[in-house]
Design an enzyme around this catalytic site. Structure first.
Site, PDB file in Angstrom:
ATOM      1  N   CYS A  96      79.250  25.607  -9.214  1.00  0.00           N
ATOM      2  CA  CYS A  96      78.118  24.677  -9.275  1.00  0.00           C
ATOM      3  C   CYS A  96      76.844  25.468  -9.540  1.00  0.00           C
ATOM      4  O   CYS A  96      75.741  25.030  -9.208  1.00  0.00           O
ATOM      5  CB  CYS A  96      77.983  23.895  -7.964  1.00  0.00           C
ATOM      6  SG  CYS A  96      79.320  22.731  -7.657  1.00  0.00           S
ATOM      7  N   ALA A  97      76.989  26.664 -10.154  1.00  0.00           N
ATOM      8  CA  ALA A  97      75.832  27.544 -10.360  1.00  0.00           C
ATOM      9  C   ALA A  97      75.384  27.525 -11.817  1.00  0.00           C
ATOM     10  O   ALA A  97      74.447  26.794 -12.165  1.00  0.00           O
ATOM     11  CB  ALA A  97      76.167  28.956  -9.890  1.00  0.00           C
ATOM     12  N   ARG A  98      76.056  28.298 -12.673  1.00  0.00           N
ATOM     13  CA  ARG A  98      75.692  28.354 -14.093  1.00  0.00           C
ATOM     14  C   ARG A  98      76.974  28.467 -14.909  1.00  0.00           C
ATOM     15  O   ARG A  98      77.890  29.217 -14.532  1.00  0.00           O
ATOM     16  CB  ARG A  98      74.809  29.580 -14.384  1.00  0.00           C
ATOM     17  CG  ARG A  98      73.376  29.473 -13.867  1.00  0.00           C
ATOM     18  CD  ARG A  98      72.498  28.565 -14.761  1.00  0.00           C
ATOM     19  NE  ARG A  98      71.124  28.463 -14.300  1.00  0.00           N
ATOM     20  CZ  ARG A  98      70.584  27.399 -13.685  1.00  0.00           C
ATOM     21  NH1 ARG A  98      71.313  26.337 -13.432  1.00  0.00           N
ATOM     22  NH2 ARG A  98      69.309  27.383 -13.346  1.00  0.00           N
ATOM     23  N   GLU A 101      76.818  22.377 -22.696  1.00  0.00           N
ATOM     24  CA  GLU A 101      76.651  21.105 -21.992  1.00  0.00           C
ATOM     25  C   GLU A 101      76.045  20.056 -22.913  1.00  0.00           C
ATOM     26  O   GLU A 101      74.966  20.292 -23.458  1.00  0.00           O
ATOM     27  CB  GLU A 101      75.775  21.314 -20.750  1.00  0.00           C
ATOM     28  CG  GLU A 101      76.467  22.173 -19.693  1.00  0.00           C
ATOM     29  CD  GLU A 101      75.662  22.340 -18.405  1.00  0.00           C
ATOM     30  OE1 GLU A 101      74.541  21.803 -18.312  1.00  0.00           O
ATOM     31  OE2 GLU A 101      76.171  23.009 -17.499  1.00  0.00           O
ATOM     32  N   HIS A 157      76.729  18.309 -14.502  1.00  0.00           N
ATOM     33  CA  HIS A 157      75.578  19.094 -14.006  1.00  0.00           C
ATOM     34  C   HIS A 157      74.708  18.268 -13.041  1.00  0.00           C
ATOM     35  O   HIS A 157      73.527  18.016 -13.323  1.00  0.00           O
ATOM     36  CB  HIS A 157      74.745  19.630 -15.177  1.00  0.00           C
ATOM     37  CG  HIS A 157      73.958  20.872 -14.816  1.00  0.00           C
ATOM     38  ND1 HIS A 157      73.717  21.901 -15.689  1.00  0.00           N
ATOM     39  CD2 HIS A 157      73.364  21.250 -13.651  1.00  0.00           C
ATOM     40  CE1 HIS A 157      73.010  22.849 -15.086  1.00  0.00           C
ATOM     41  NE2 HIS A 157      72.779  22.470 -13.844  1.00  0.00           N
ATOM     42  N   LEU A 158      75.316  17.900 -11.918  1.00  0.00           N
ATOM     43  CA  LEU A 158      74.624  17.034 -10.945  1.00  0.00           C
ATOM     44  C   LEU A 158      74.058  17.794  -9.744  1.00  0.00           C
ATOM     45  O   LEU A 158      73.553  17.182  -8.814  1.00  0.00           O
ATOM     46  CB  LEU A 158      75.599  15.950 -10.442  1.00  0.00           C
ATOM     47  CG  LEU A 158      76.132  14.974 -11.492  1.00  0.00           C
ATOM     48  CD1 LEU A 158      77.070  13.939 -10.836  1.00  0.00           C
ATOM     49  CD2 LEU A 158      74.983  14.255 -12.201  1.00  0.00           C
ATOM     50  N   ARG A 198      70.014  31.904  -1.189  1.00  0.00           N
ATOM     51  CA  ARG A 198      69.753  30.687  -0.396  1.00  0.00           C
ATOM     52  C   ARG A 198      70.931  29.718  -0.415  1.00  0.00           C
ATOM     53  O   ARG A 198      71.345  29.195   0.621  1.00  0.00           O
ATOM     54  CB  ARG A 198      68.531  29.963  -0.962  1.00  0.00           C
ATOM     55  CG  ARG A 198      67.211  30.539  -0.517  1.00  0.00           C
ATOM     56  CD  ARG A 198      66.074  29.739  -1.145  1.00  0.00           C
ATOM     57  NE  ARG A 198      65.873  30.151  -2.512  1.00  0.00           N
ATOM     58  CZ  ARG A 198      64.832  30.876  -2.932  1.00  0.00           C
ATOM     59  NH1 ARG A 198      63.899  31.224  -2.083  1.00  0.00           N
ATOM     60  NH2 ARG A 198      64.716  31.231  -4.189  1.00  0.00           N
ATOM     61  N   ASP A 201      80.677  21.954 -12.026  1.00  0.00           N
ATOM     62  CA  ASP A 201      79.497  21.131 -12.277  1.00  0.00           C
ATOM     63  C   ASP A 201      78.757  21.611 -13.513  1.00  0.00           C
ATOM     64  O   ASP A 201      77.867  20.934 -13.993  1.00  0.00           O
ATOM     65  CB  ASP A 201      78.568  21.184 -11.054  1.00  0.00           C
ATOM     66  CG  ASP A 201      77.387  20.226 -11.183  1.00  0.00           C
ATOM     67  OD1 ASP A 201      77.615  19.063 -11.603  1.00  0.00           O
ATOM     68  OD2 ASP A 201      76.245  20.624 -10.865  1.00  0.00           O
ATOM     69  N   ALA A 217      71.412  19.310  -8.919  1.00  0.00           N
ATOM     70  CA  ALA A 217      70.045  19.028  -8.445  1.00  0.00           C
ATOM     71  C   ALA A 217      69.740  17.541  -8.499  1.00  0.00           C
ATOM     72  O   ALA A 217      68.599  17.136  -8.263  1.00  0.00           O
ATOM     73  CB  ALA A 217      69.049  19.791  -9.297  1.00  0.00           C
ATOM     74  N   THR A 259      65.231  24.710 -10.586  1.00  0.00           N
ATOM     75  CA  THR A 259      65.596  26.126 -10.492  1.00  0.00           C
ATOM     76  C   THR A 259      65.988  26.630 -11.870  1.00  0.00           C
ATOM     77  O   THR A 259      66.700  25.940 -12.598  1.00  0.00           O
ATOM     78  CB  THR A 259      66.763  26.295  -9.504  1.00  0.00           C
ATOM     79  OG1 THR A 259      66.358  25.750  -8.254  1.00  0.00           O
ATOM     80  CG2 THR A 259      67.130  27.753  -9.321  1.00  0.00           C
ATOM     81  N   ASP A 290      77.362  40.269  -2.240  1.00  0.00           N
ATOM     82  CA  ASP A 290      76.064  40.155  -2.924  1.00  0.00           C
ATOM     83  C   ASP A 290      75.460  41.543  -3.039  1.00  0.00           C
ATOM     84  O   ASP A 290      75.499  42.318  -2.086  1.00  0.00           O
ATOM     85  CB  ASP A 290      75.123  39.228  -2.148  1.00  0.00           C
ATOM     86  CG  ASP A 290      73.882  38.876  -2.971  1.00  0.00           C
ATOM     87  OD1 ASP A 290      73.857  37.779  -3.553  1.00  0.00           O
ATOM     88  OD2 ASP A 290      72.961  39.707  -3.046  1.00  0.00           O
TER      89      ASP A 290
HETATM   90  C1  9EZ Z   1      75.923  39.813  -9.044  1.00  0.00           C
HETATM   91  C2  9EZ Z   1      75.259  39.037  -8.089  1.00  0.00           C
HETATM   92  C3  9EZ Z   1      75.976  38.447  -7.057  1.00  0.00           C
HETATM   93  C4  9EZ Z   1      73.811  38.888  -8.153  1.00  0.00           C
HETATM   94  C5  9EZ Z   1      73.031  38.069  -7.397  1.00  0.00           C
HETATM   95  C6  9EZ Z   1      71.738  38.317  -7.792  1.00  0.00           C
HETATM   96  C7  9EZ Z   1      70.675  39.869  -9.456  1.00  0.00           C
HETATM   97  N1  9EZ Z   1      71.771  39.254  -8.757  1.00  0.00           N
HETATM   98  N2  9EZ Z   1      73.047  39.596  -8.964  1.00  0.00           N
HETATM   99  C8  9EZ Z   1      77.287  39.969  -8.960  1.00  0.00           C
HETATM  100  N3  9EZ Z   1      70.597  37.750  -7.346  1.00  0.00           N
HETATM  101  C9  9EZ Z   1      77.333  38.618  -6.979  1.00  0.00           C
HETATM  102  C10 9EZ Z   1      78.005  39.372  -7.926  1.00  0.00           C
END
Ligand code: 9EZ
Length: 529
Positions: A234-236, A265, A283-284, A155, A260, A286, A78, A175
């Site tokens: 655990c995202a970015r 890094e 960063h585990l 997802r 994570d 995936a 991803t 969201d």
């Molecule tokens: C932004 C987002 C979610 C979010 C999620 C996605 C483009 N975009 N932005 C702020 N796909 C939560 C708070």
């Protein structure tokens, strides 16, 4: 537009063997070469039209610009953090990732962070290994009845929600894209971030890294949270501001963090990792057999589906290509490219194009303007021989060379509906063409103020010439062509007979020398479609 063909792919790191197998089953030659140095990769990449990477290969502008045959870069994972997407776009190379292969692995790691934060298992484990038996220090709290705030409900956010609901957590979230009615069907109540912060016992982030999501949790948002809130990323790296998190941990405003991912890094500054209330991983998200297998398989299947024209999934810089997968849009793309080529042939090649204006007319064209524009530019800018413009790069290359692009759509009915107009300025002169798709075939209706009595089919070898209408014109042109062994297959005269007009002739074969027409016509151009 020539369909994309991929015959040889380089896999430059360890990708699940299913990737190679699927590519080979579909007639693609595959070479696996791991641990190449940058210079080795630059030398090797010339030989392939596809590249598959995971995270280790840094696909920089240097690599991309050396890759003269490359058409696609596929990342088995991803995101495309290790690929210079801008450089790829300018080079006309598609960049693709596998957006869904890691979903469950990322969600499960996130849930394990929440659960471990609730009971201090990682800290207790370190203490045990150090020979201790400390039962007071690691008192926890149940998850039952606690509130989990999920910021980002794609997802992964969805899978985290449904799993943590089984522990009896209340799941709320935010969201900007997923509608509240949709998230409600999987048990997540949506609200504004302002309303969300003060309610959460735990917060987990699942957004892409964008200017709008960098530091989504910062000093200001931590201040709006319940004292002792526990947070997971655990995202970015960077969605939770690292300096603000450290301050919140030190003040007790944040009761614990599961990390994570990091801005850098591996992180050089170890102050978060070393904080007693932080649990962390390298960063585990995936890093599971299943995610690796799925991503390896997905990238191969996506590349094969794209080459076969079945569907376009996971491309990050090729939105315009989606239209090439749609039967209805293909004749319009052919029309655009043909009209671009017609105008290209009329403009003396040394004249630089300064502006291009594309107008689509009528309801049927409403959603077509952008891909028709790209197609026109491909036809207009592709010189014979060196065809380096494609649908991926043509807009950015055109803008880079100083061409002003204007696209618009207007309502129209009757004869004007379904018409596409292209007006260009080159070397201070204006040129214009009007065309449409009739019976599935692209046709030219108008060229530089000459409106044809009958639509001119945009196919085969076309000769376009400017002359004033006179009774001898056709016979003198036919005579000149005959001396070169070229026959006229069809002849289209403009409705207006006054002044200079543009005539269109379909030839049996291209004329080797346009000068043969010289006494009979004022200007001439030819092209093959
Ligand atoms: C932004 C987002 C979610 C979010 C999620 C996605 C483009 N975009 N932005 C702020 N796909 C939560 C708070």
């Amino acid at each position: 537009m020539a369909p994309i063909s991929i015959t040889s792919v380089l896999i430059s790191e360890s990708v699940d063997p299913r990737c190679r197998a699927i590519l080979e089953e579909n007639g693609i030659r595959v070479t696996e070469k791991q641990n190449m140095k940058k210079d080795e990769l630059i030398a090797e990449i010339k030989n392939y039209d596809g590249l598959v990477v995971r995270s280790a290969t840094k696909v920089t502008a240097d690599v991309i610009n050396a890759a003269d045959n490359l058409k696609i870069i596929g990342r088995a994972g991803t995101g495309v953090d290790n690929v210079d997407v801008d450089a790829a776009t300018k080079k006309g190379v598609i960049v693709m990732n596998t957006p869904s292969g890691n979903t469950i692995s990322a969600a499960e790691l996130t849930c394990s962070m929440v659960i471990n934060l609730s009971r201090n298992v990682p800290q207790a484990n370190i203490s045990m290994k150090q020979g201790n038996w400390d039962r007071k220090k690691f008192m926890g709290a149940e998850l039952l009845g606690k509130v989990l705030g999920i910021v980002g409900l794609g997802r992964i956010g969805k899978e985290v929600a449904t799993r943590m609901q089984s522990f009896g957590m209340r799941t709320i979230g935010y969201d900007p894209i997923t509608p509240p009615e949709v998230s409600a069907t999987w048990g997540v109540e949506q609200m504004s971030l302002e309303q969300l912060w003060p309610q959460c016992d735990y917060i987990t982030v699942h957004t892409p890294l964008l200017p709008s999501t960098v530091g989504l949790l910062n000093d200001e948002s931590f201040a709006k949270c319940k004292k002792g809130v526990k947070v997971v990323n655990c995202a970015r790296g960077g969605i939770i501001d690292e300096a603000a998190l450290l301050r919140a941990l030190e003040s007790g405003q944040c009761g614990g963090a599961g990390l994570d991912v990091f801005v850098e890094e591996p992180p050089k500054d170890r102050s978060l990792v070393e904080h007693p209330n932080v649990i962390s991983c390298p960063h585990l998200g995936a890093s599971t057999k299943e995610a690796q297998a799925r991503c390896g398989e997905d990238i191969a299947l996506q590349m094969v589906d794209m080459v076969k024209g079945k569907q376009l999934v996971g491309a990050v810089n090729a939105q315009v290509l989606v239209s090439t997968f749609c039967k209805e849009s293909q004749p319009l793309m052919k029309l655009g490219e043909a009209m671009g080529a017609v105008l290209r042939s009329c403009v003396a090649s040394q004249k630089p194009i300064s502006s291009v204006q594309i107008t689509t007319q009528g309801d049927g064209m409403k959603s077509s303007t952008s891909y028709v524009t790209s197609s026109v530019l491909v036809g207009l800018l592709n010189q014979e021989g060196g065809s380096c413009h494609n649908l991926i790069n043509v807009i950015s290359l055109a803008k880079e060379s100083g061409i002003t692009i204007t696209q618009s759509h207007c309502v129209a009915d009757g004869a004007a509906s379904g018409v596409c107009k292209v007006e260009i300025v080159a070397g201070g002169c204006s040129y214009a063409a009007g065309g449409a798709v009739q019976g599935g075939v692209p046709v030219l209706l108008k060229l530089n103020n000459s409106v044809y009595r009958q639509p001119v089919s945009l196919a085969g070898h076309l000769l376009l010439f400017k002359a004033s209408a006179n009774p001898q014109l056709l016979s003198s042109v036919a005579g000149a062509l005959a001396t070169k062994g070229v026959e006229i297959e069809s002849f289209s005269a403009p409705a207006d007979r006054t002044g200079d007009q543009w005539f269109s002739v379909r030839l049996s074969s291209p004329l080797t020398d346009l000068d043969a027409l010289k006494p009979a016509v004022k200007e001439a151009a030819q092209l093959t479609i």
